[in-house]
Design an enzyme around this catalytic site. Structure first.
Site, PDB file in Angstrom:
ATOM      1  N   LYS A 189      25.095  -1.285  17.729  1.00 10.30           N
ATOM      2  CA  LYS A 189      25.415  -0.643  16.450  1.00 10.30           C
ATOM      3  C   LYS A 189      24.130  -0.130  15.819  1.00 10.30           C
ATOM      4  O   LYS A 189      23.600  -0.679  14.857  1.00 10.30           O
ATOM      5  CB  LYS A 189      26.149  -1.620  15.525  1.00 10.30           C
ATOM      6  CG  LYS A 189      27.041  -0.882  14.525  1.00 10.30           C
ATOM      7  CD  LYS A 189      28.157  -0.145  15.233  1.00 10.30           C
ATOM      8  CE  LYS A 189      28.930   0.752  14.285  1.00 10.30           C
ATOM      9  NZ  LYS A 189      29.924   1.564  14.958  1.00 10.30           N
ATOM     10  N   SER A 385      34.062   4.877  16.541  1.00 10.00           N
ATOM     11  CA  SER A 385      34.124   3.788  15.566  1.00 10.00           C
ATOM     12  C   SER A 385      35.447   3.862  14.799  1.00 10.00           C
ATOM     13  O   SER A 385      36.505   3.708  15.391  1.00 10.00           O
ATOM     14  CB  SER A 385      32.916   3.838  14.638  1.00 10.00           C
ATOM     15  OG  SER A 385      32.651   2.557  14.109  1.00 10.00           O
TER      16      SER A 385
END
Length: 586
Positions: A189, A385
């Protein structure tokens, strides 16, 4: 006192008069503007393909028709252009397509979909020709589909491979005293990595390299097929910059002709068998698309396939063509679900993600809809995402090979000015009745209890995200977790690991939706219809956006785009399911 009331009445009357005058002008313009049909379509015509004004898959429409008169958005979407090219392939009036100095805002997946449409157009026996004063890498990728490619004698060719550049701010934070407090789940991330490190992590470098290589492989495969040049040779050309001049580009067979634009037009005349001293018939893609929209064929069947467009960052609220909001998305899914004429739904997603809560609300609406009607997802440039969150439970998921997807991970980021306030001599004290009574303050160090609770929330959302993916993709939790961790994948890679089902564009998804709903005769209906009022659209009118235009002129477009990115980051509230970075290919 009477004098003052007269002055106020005069001012109010003047204001009302100006407003009525303004609305009258807009109303008259709307009426007479609607009667304009643009360029007339003549026989033996060529479509000029310039898409600089087309960016979004869907141009949008409003519940209240009046709002369209005040909107600055164009009324043609990318999906309309694709449909128009399909119609042009069987239109006897159209003999070819000219890609002339095209400078589009399209992403790589859109460019691939457009290439595919142009390939199909060529199969009808009609020509596609391309000319440019210079070719960026992205524009050459699109133009390489043409039968003949022309380049200006003093032009340039950009063909060198792909790269990504990321800025890191750790030292800047220490020098300024402004720290970004980061909470995340997922080793990939990397949206928050620039605030934690001074260099790229091995995990981030791994995923970025793999992503760029996969996209490049897709680009090379398409160019190789069109130009009949091996991918090994294309990589050699890129590595050595062997096509940087017109002469070198022709030598490497990336282009066909080095010529000025008048020569290009004369060659089109020859193809059309038009005399050299006469002009040939041209129609812009915008005008042709508008004609296609207004003269669309009416189906004998009442069956519909609903196409719901989700484009932009995912945020709370109504949403618009730039942003995905739960208001318009949930309402669209509910309306399509309840409409008996709608037999299936295609959710077209072009989003890097955003607000995790909003993503979950839209996911739930898809889940409810899927129990009644088939839902097929078509991924555009991005479905990453939060964009993948709202896609994962569809019956079937389509992506282009160079779509950017995955990034299954969650993060939170909070600015902290504690060190800065100390440097400039400000001290902040808190008084509270309970240990956790105070909300997060950017002026005091992050409380460990707050950090612990927030991390628990992030972990909960991550587990929910992975569980939804596992359920929708029929995988177990551990398998999804192993390919999640915030890592981004290309569409080609996502197909191999089970995150998508098929490679294809929007039309392929519509055909699949019709197959699942067992209908073969249908029309499509576009959603959402946005619920906006005058306050929303006034901000987009010229006098409402003058400040932005002034700033853009003063600091330049590149700096303005950087400023917009900073503002975007500041505006993100709540826990985010967001793609790690943006990739721009020129």
């Amino acid at each position: 006192m009477k004098f003052l009331s007269n002055v106020i009445a005069t001012v109010v009357g003047l204001f009302v008069f100006l407003m009525l005058f303004f609305f009258g002008i807009v109303f008259i313009g709307a009426i007479f503007g609607g009667e304009t049909e643009g360029e007339a379509l003549k026989t033996n015509s060529v479509i000029e393909l310039n898409l600089e004004d087309v960016k979004y898959d869907y141009a949008g429409k409003y519940k209240d028709p009046w709002m369209s008169f005040f909107s600055e958005e164009k009324n043609i979407g990318f999906s309309d252009v694709i449909n128009a090219i399909d119609v042009a392939s069987i239109d006897d009036n159209i003999k070819g397509i000219s890609i002339l100095n095209n400078n589009s805002q399209l992403g790589m997946a859109q460019s691939k979909e457009l290439r595919n449409a142009l390939e199909n157009f060529k199969k009808s026996g009609k020509f596609v020709m391309a000319y440019a004063n210079s070719y960026s890498q992205k524009e050459y990728y699109l133009n390489s589909v043409a039968n003949s490619i022309y380049l200006n004698p003093v032009g340039e060719m950009d063909f060198k491979g792909l790269s990504s550049e990321i800025m890191f701010f750790k030292d800047l934070q220490e020098k300024t005293g402004v720290k970004m407090e980061v909470l995340r789940h997922g080793k990939y991330k990397s949206a928050v990595e620039p605030f934690l490190e001074n260099k790229m992590s091995d995990a981030n470098r791994e995923q970025t390299t793999a992503l760029l290589q996969s996209i490049w492989n897709s680009v090379c495969a398409d160019i190789s097929k069109s130009r009949k040049i091996s991918t090994a040779k294309l990589n050699e050309i890129a590595n050595g910059l062997l096509a940087r001049t017109p002469e070198m580009a022709k030598q490497q067979k990336l282009i066909d002709q080095i010529a000025y634009e008048d020569v290009y037009h004369n060659d089109i005349k020859k193809a059309l068998k038009v005399s050299p001293d006469k002009d040939y018939n041209k129609i812009s893609i915008n005008d042709y698309t508008n004609k296609m929209i207004t003269t669309s064929i009416v189906s004998e069947s009442d069956d519909k396939i609903a196409v719901i467009y989700a484009q932009g960052e995912i945020q709370s609220g109504e949403g618009d063509v730039n942003t995905i909001g739960e208001g318009s998305m949930r309402r669209s899914l509910q309306e399509a679900r309840k409409d008996k004429k709608v037999k299936a739904i295609v959710l077209r997603i072009d989003s890097p993600g955003g607000n995790a809560l909003t993503s979950d609300l839209i996911w739930r609406e898809v889940e409810l809809t899927k129990k009644i009607k088939p839902v097929v997802v078509s991924m555009g440039n991005y479905a990453a995402s939060g964009g993948y969150y709202i896609a994962c439970n569809a019956n079937t998921i389509f992506a282009e090979s160079n779509t950017i997807t995955g990034s299954i991970g969650v993060f939170g980021i909070l600015p902290n000015f504690n060190q800065l306030t100390k440097k400039i001599g400000i001290n902040i004290e808190q008084v509270k009745t309970h240990q956790n009574a105070a909300n997060y303050s950017p002026f005091v160090p992050m409380d460990e209890n707050f950090k612990t609770v927030t991390l628990e929330s992030i972990e909960h959302i991550y587990k929910t995200f992975v569980s939804h993916v596992a359920q929708g993709r029929k995988m177990n939790f551990a398998t999804v977790d192993s390919i999640a961790q915030g890592r981004v994948w290309s569409g080609a890679e996502a197909l191999k690991i089970g995150l998508v089902d098929k490679i294809g564009g929007l039309n392929a998804a519509i055909v699949e939706a019709a197959r699942l709903s067992k209908t073969s005769n249908y029309t499509t209906q576009n959603y959402p219809e946005y619920e906006k009022d005058l306050d929303d659209v006034f901000a987009k009118l010229p006098f409402g956006s003058s400040k932005q235009n002034i700033i853009k002129e003063e600091i330049g477009i590149e700096n303005y785009q950087l400023l917009q990115q900073v503002k975007k980051f500041q505006s993100r509230k709540g826990i985010q399911a967001m793609m790690p970075f943006e990739i721009s290919i020129y």
